[in-house]
Design a protein around this motif. Structure first.
Motif, PDB file in Angstrom:
ATOM      1  N   LEU A   1       1.054  -1.190   0.058  1.00 19.24           N
ATOM      2  CA  LEU A   1      -0.237   0.149  -0.405  1.00 19.24           C
ATOM      3  C   LEU A   1       0.680   0.767  -0.008  1.00 19.24           C
ATOM      4  CD1 LEU A   1      -2.509   0.336   0.345  1.00 19.24           C
ATOM      5  CD2 LEU A   1      -2.563   1.155   3.319  1.00 19.24           C
ATOM      6  N   THR A   2       1.930   1.605   0.923  1.00 21.40           N
ATOM      7  CA  THR A   2       2.878   1.692   0.708  1.00 21.40           C
ATOM      8  C   THR A   2       3.686   2.927  -0.489  1.00 21.40           C
ATOM      9  OG1 THR A   2       3.063   2.045   3.578  1.00 21.40           O
ATOM     10  CG2 THR A   2       4.607   3.258   2.253  1.00 21.40           C
TER      11      THR A   2
ATOM     12  N   HIS B   1      -9.318  -2.733   1.502  1.00 17.83           N
ATOM     13  CA  HIS B   1     -10.376  -2.841   1.199  1.00 17.83           C
ATOM     14  C   HIS B   1     -10.025  -2.000  -0.453  1.00 17.83           C
ATOM     15  CE1 HIS B   1     -14.529  -3.513  -1.450  1.00 17.83           C
ATOM     16  NE2 HIS B   1     -14.601  -4.354  -0.092  1.00 17.83           N
ATOM     17  N   ARG B   2     -11.276  -2.428  -1.311  1.00 17.50           N
ATOM     18  CA  ARG B   2     -10.209  -2.179  -3.045  1.00 17.50           C
ATOM     19  C   ARG B   2     -11.167  -0.328  -2.803  1.00 17.50           C
ATOM     20  NH1 ARG B   2      -9.773  -4.956  -8.926  1.00 17.50           N
ATOM     21  NH2 ARG B   2      -8.459  -2.780  -9.917  1.00 17.50           N
ATOM     22  N   ILE B   3     -11.979  -0.172  -3.099  1.00 19.51           N
ATOM     23  CA  ILE B   3     -12.503   0.296  -2.834  1.00 19.51           C
ATOM     24  C   ILE B   3     -12.188   1.463  -2.483  1.00 19.51           C
ATOM     25  CG2 ILE B   3     -13.345   0.063  -0.955  1.00 19.51           C
ATOM     26  CD1 ILE B   3     -15.950   1.471  -4.314  1.00 19.51           C
ATOM     27  N   LEU B   4     -11.449   1.883  -1.596  1.00 19.46           N
ATOM     28  CA  LEU B   4     -10.485   2.376  -1.024  1.00 19.46           C
ATOM     29  C   LEU B   4      -9.522   3.281  -2.507  1.00 19.46           C
ATOM     30  CD1 LEU B   4     -10.140   1.777   3.418  1.00 19.46           C
ATOM     31  CD2 LEU B   4     -11.874   3.688   1.846  1.00 19.46           C
ATOM     32  N   ARG B   5      -8.469   2.189  -2.309  1.00 18.99           N
ATOM     33  CA  ARG B   5      -7.626   2.451  -3.614  1.00 18.99           C
ATOM     34  C   ARG B   5      -8.285   3.018  -4.632  1.00 18.99           C
ATOM     35  NH1 ARG B   5      -5.806  -2.232  -1.269  1.00 18.99           N
ATOM     36  NH2 ARG B   5      -6.794  -3.552  -2.582  1.00 18.99           N
ATOM     37  N   LYS B   6      -9.107   2.432  -5.330  1.00 17.48           N
ATOM     38  CA  LYS B   6      -9.931   2.948  -6.207  1.00 17.48           C
ATOM     39  C   LYS B   6     -10.843   4.243  -6.443  1.00 17.48           C
ATOM     40  CE  LYS B   6     -12.196  -1.202  -8.584  1.00 17.48           C
ATOM     41  NZ  LYS B   6     -13.368  -1.549  -9.337  1.00 17.48           N
ATOM     42  N   GLY B   7     -11.136   4.790  -5.179  1.00 21.98           N
ATOM     43  CA  GLY B   7     -11.443   6.601  -4.471  1.00 21.98           C
ATOM     44  C   GLY B   7     -10.280   6.782  -4.886  1.00 21.98           C
TER      45      GLY B   7
ATOM     46  N   LYS C   1      -4.930  -1.827 -10.302  1.00 24.00           N
ATOM     47  CA  LYS C   1      -5.174  -3.178 -10.701  1.00 24.00           C
ATOM     48  C   LYS C   1      -3.938  -3.698 -10.113  1.00 24.00           C
ATOM     49  CE  LYS C   1      -6.871  -6.226 -14.314  1.00 24.00           C
ATOM     50  NZ  LYS C   1      -7.051  -6.110 -16.117  1.00 24.00           N
ATOM     51  N   ARG C   2      -3.196  -3.485 -10.341  1.00 19.34           N
ATOM     52  CA  ARG C   2      -1.532  -4.476 -10.437  1.00 19.34           C
ATOM     53  C   ARG C   2      -1.615  -4.620  -8.651  1.00 19.34           C
ATOM     54  NH1 ARG C   2       1.476  -5.391 -15.483  1.00 19.34           N
ATOM     55  NH2 ARG C   2      -0.335  -5.443 -16.376  1.00 19.34           N
ATOM     56  N   PHE C   3      -0.884  -3.090  -7.425  1.00 16.24           N
ATOM     57  CA  PHE C   3      -0.924  -3.115  -6.432  1.00 16.24           C
ATOM     58  C   PHE C   3      -2.440  -3.887  -6.122  1.00 16.24           C
ATOM     59  CE2 PHE C   3       2.158  -0.474  -7.340  1.00 16.24           C
ATOM     60  CZ  PHE C   3       2.880  -1.000  -6.258  1.00 16.24           C
ATOM     61  N   SER C   4      -3.828  -3.872  -6.384  1.00 18.42           N
ATOM     62  CA  SER C   4      -5.276  -4.648  -5.394  1.00 18.42           C
ATOM     63  C   SER C   4      -5.072  -5.762  -5.716  1.00 18.42           C
ATOM     64  CB  SER C   4      -6.166  -3.616  -6.410  1.00 18.42           C
ATOM     65  OG  SER C   4      -6.972  -2.197  -5.867  1.00 18.42           O
ATOM     66  N   GLU C   5      -4.109  -6.080  -7.275  1.00 17.12           N
ATOM     67  CA  GLU C   5      -4.101  -7.756  -7.533  1.00 17.12           C
ATOM     68  C   GLU C   5      -3.184  -8.161  -5.893  1.00 17.12           C
ATOM     69  OE1 GLU C   5      -3.629  -7.868 -11.246  1.00 17.12           O
ATOM     70  OE2 GLU C   5      -5.133  -8.295 -12.189  1.00 17.12           O
ATOM     71  N   ARG C   6      -1.536  -8.143  -5.610  1.00 15.24           N
ATOM     72  CA  ARG C   6      -1.240  -8.476  -5.372  1.00 15.24           C
ATOM     73  C   ARG C   6      -1.339  -8.160  -3.925  1.00 15.24           C
ATOM     74  NH1 ARG C   6       4.177  -5.295  -7.005  1.00 15.24           N
ATOM     75  NH2 ARG C   6       5.061  -6.219  -5.523  1.00 15.24           N
ATOM     76  N   ILE C   7      -2.086  -7.335  -3.432  1.00 13.32           N
ATOM     77  CA  ILE C   7      -2.802  -7.044  -1.689  1.00 13.32           C
ATOM     78  C   ILE C   7      -3.278  -7.629  -1.581  1.00 13.32           C
ATOM     79  CG2 ILE C   7      -3.808  -6.142  -0.199  1.00 13.32           C
ATOM     80  CD1 ILE C   7      -2.419  -3.055  -1.498  1.00 13.32           C
TER      81      ILE C   7
END
Length: 652
Positions: free
Chosen positions: A12-13, A85-91, A168-174
């Protein structure tokens, strides 16, 4: 299992940092485009370009940290509690995409704006919004703008796609890391990292560790105006100029109709028969005395808070200022001279550029650095090498940017001095300033040009720092520091007399403003604006000038002594040939006019008038109120201040 949570936190960082760095990179791309497209505007071919890009990255980081602050707080706080949650990163990705698109739009628009106006985009563009149809037609109808519009669309589109891929890539890895237990130590580690990241973000927003947050003055590093402005983020420029416009002190003064004020001022200044344009309404050409055929050096010492009342000739004190007293008796001294305002920026603007103070407004500041004609610009155009020496940080009051833009070749400040010489928040002592200046002046003499050196002192400003080895005769810090300031000037002149350049140098000593000395004698104590002016050197006849004078008069008076012809837009008189009947000045919430027998004070905020008679029983309120004499003073100061307001807004 907790190590997996740390893995997710580190991913995330990395996502946040990569997004931030990507925004900085694209801003630098637009800066590179500006350099490549309109870099032919560079006039100093010897100036290094690289520092402009480093400073640009610095300013871009300020803008980026503003954008970063909210996503950083949300994403890291959620992660501390184990929420990824991915919604946070999308936001966050949408947030970055929208705001950076706006930033890129400003950067793209800045290129043609700069090409046309030779200044970075600023709040002035909002005035065009009132003519939306015309503005849209101008933008869409000019074929050269297609390049910038296309660059904006392509680069913004690529950036948005990049954000999509990164998220997308970081969400998949997380997501690939399974849920875990949250141990106390790992939660503490994440919390500590979050606090550090937030602190770094806040530091990025401030832009620096110094006393004040970053200002555009930090971008100025050379004598080329294009490169100095290249390092300023267009978005930072637009934001700060908009905030400047909202400040109360920058609201338009409305004392009288502009047309009436301008007509009166042109008559007062003797240029009412000269045809001018709508901006340079006071323009007149000053022809030098042909019998003066030399180019002496010039040293101007602007003394901090040095009221005339501190000197022996005032009758209030004896022995505080032996150096200044001696100079007063052996120079062309002005007994009734007044500062334009009560702040240093007022003194600089009026003394060096012949422009009056407009109450509390700092006319040197502003996201768009003002351009003024003054002593430095005229002398530079005639072959002088100009230097300015200050004790404090260069960006204070936007001095570095303003002075480099308006005639000074070199600006020396706290950044040039050893850190061990800094004595308080205003930098080094007067004694060190003078010592440093002597060395720099010696070097400048090797350039084969006459020089002008302006030295701005500070010691007579709180917090007072009196060296242990200095032994004053007075007993209170407020006067002891005056003694030290006077002594420091004396030491400078002793060292200067040992230099070859001394005998061909005109010295000017005056205060930037005064301070309250003795009894408070008016709503605006007169000691705050009654200041000394002394000029001595080759070609200067000693004597006491008892007529009225003000800081705006220094430019025409000094340039007449130097024998320089020039175009003049200022508010001053050459006191050696044009005695004045009235002077005017202002304070934060007051404007003042005075003649030889009284003075008039007006509060624009409340409409309050106060009249003082100085012919009987000292200084007291005038019992009869607004008689014809004070009505003339009111008309004079209203006309001059309103005309200055007009020029300020037209030039802005």
């Amino acid at each position: 299992m907790a190590m997996k949570d740390i893995r997710r936190f580190s991913l995330l960082t990395t996502f946040v940092v990569l997004t931030h760095v990507s925004g900085l990179f694209v801003q630098s791309v637009f800066r590179l485009l500006q350099y490549l497209i309109i870099g032919n505007m560079i006039t100093d071919t010897d100036a290094c370009v690289f520092p402009a890009f480093i400073r640009g990255l610095w300013f871009d980081n300020v803008v980026g940290c503003y954008i970063l602050a909210l996503p950083l707080a949300v994403l890291f706080t959620a992660a501390v509690f184990g929420c990824y949650h991915r919604i946070l990163r999308k936001g966050a990705a949408i947030w970055f995409g929208v705001l950076y698109t706006a930033v890129f739009a400003v950067s793209a628009a800045n290129i043609p704006y700069f090409r046309y106006f030779f200044k970075n985009i600023n709040s002035g563009i909002f005035e065009w919004f009132g003519y939306a149809g015309t503005t849209a037609g101008m933008v869409l109808g000019e074929t050269s703008y297609i390049l910038y519009i296309t660059a904006f669309i392509v680069i913004s589109g690529l950036f948005a796609y990049w954000l999509y891929i990164v998220e997308k890539r970081f969400s998949e890895r997380i997501a690939s890391a399974p849920a875990d237990r949250r141990g106390f130590l790992y939660t503490a580690l994440k919390l500590g990292t979050t606090i550090v990241a937030a602190g770094l973000c806040m530091l990025g927003i401030r832009g620096r560790l110094g006393y004040n947050p970053i200002k555009i003055s930090e971008a100025y590093y050379c004598n080329d105006p294009f490169l100095n402005q290249l390092g300023i983020s267009p978005s930072f420029n637009l934001l700060t100029s908009s905030l400047d416009d909202m400040r109360k002190e920058n609201r338009e003064l409305r004392l009288m109709p502009y047309s009436e004020a301008i007509a009166n001022s042109r008559k007062f200044l003797g240029c009412d028969t000269i045809v001018t344009d709508t901006v340079n309404i006071l323009r007149r050409h000053i022809v030098a005395d042909e019998s003066v055929n030399r180019k002496p050096n010039v040293v101007i010492i602007l003394m901090e808070s040095m009221s005339a009342a501190f000197m022996s000739h005032s009758g209030l004190y004896k022995g505080l200022t032996p150096v200044l007293d001696s100079i007063y008796d052996n120079s062309l001294a002005f007994a009734n001279f007044y500062s334009a305002g009560i702040h240093t920026n007022h003194g600089i603007m009026a003394s060096l550029y012949s422009f009056p103070a407009l109450m509390k407004r700092n006319l040197m500041k502003g996201t768009v650095t003002p351009r003024k004609t003054g002593i430095p610009t005229v002398l530079k155009a005639n072959g002088w090498h100009n230097m300015f020496f200050m004790t404090h940080e260069a960006q204070y009051d936007n001095m570095n940017a303003f002075l480099r833009t308006n005639g000074y070749d070199e600006v020396f400040s706290q950044e040039n001095y050893p850190s061990e010489e800094v004595v308080n928040s205003f930098g080094v002592s007067d004694r060190y300033l003078f010592r440093y200046a002597i060395g720099a002046i010696d070097k400048a003499c090797g350039k084969g040009k006459p020089f002008m050196a302006t030295l701005l002192t500070i010691s007579n400003h709180p917090p007072y720092v009196i060296p242990d080895w200095f032994h004053p005769v007075s007993t209170v810090p407020e006067t002891q520091i005056v003694e030290y300031a006077d002594w420091s000037i004396g030491e400078f002149l002793k060292e200067a007399r040992q230099r070859k350049w001394y005998d061909n140098t005109v010295f000017v000593l005056l205060a930037d403003h005064g301070k309250i000395v003795g009894d408070v004698d008016a709503e605006l104590p007169q000691s705050y604006n009654h200041v000394p002016l002394m000029i001595f050197g080759p070609g200067i006849k000693n004597g006491i000038y008892n007529g009225l004078g003000m800081q705006a008069d220094l430019m025409p008076t000094l340039l007449s002594v130097l024998g320089v012809s020039y175009d003049y837009d200022g508010f001053g008189h050459n006191l050696l040939s044009e005695p004045r009947e009235m002077v005017f000045y202002s304070a934060d919430d007051q404007i003042v006019a005075r003649d030889s027998s009284g003075f008039y004070i007006y509060y624009p905020g409340s409409g309050r008038n106060i009249c003082y008679d100085t012919t009987e029983n000292g200084k007291r309120p005038h019992e009869s109120g607004m008689d014809n004499r004070f009505a003339a003073l009111k008309n004079y100061v209203f006309s001059m201040i309103q005309t200055a307001e007009y020029i300020y807004r037209k030039q802005k």
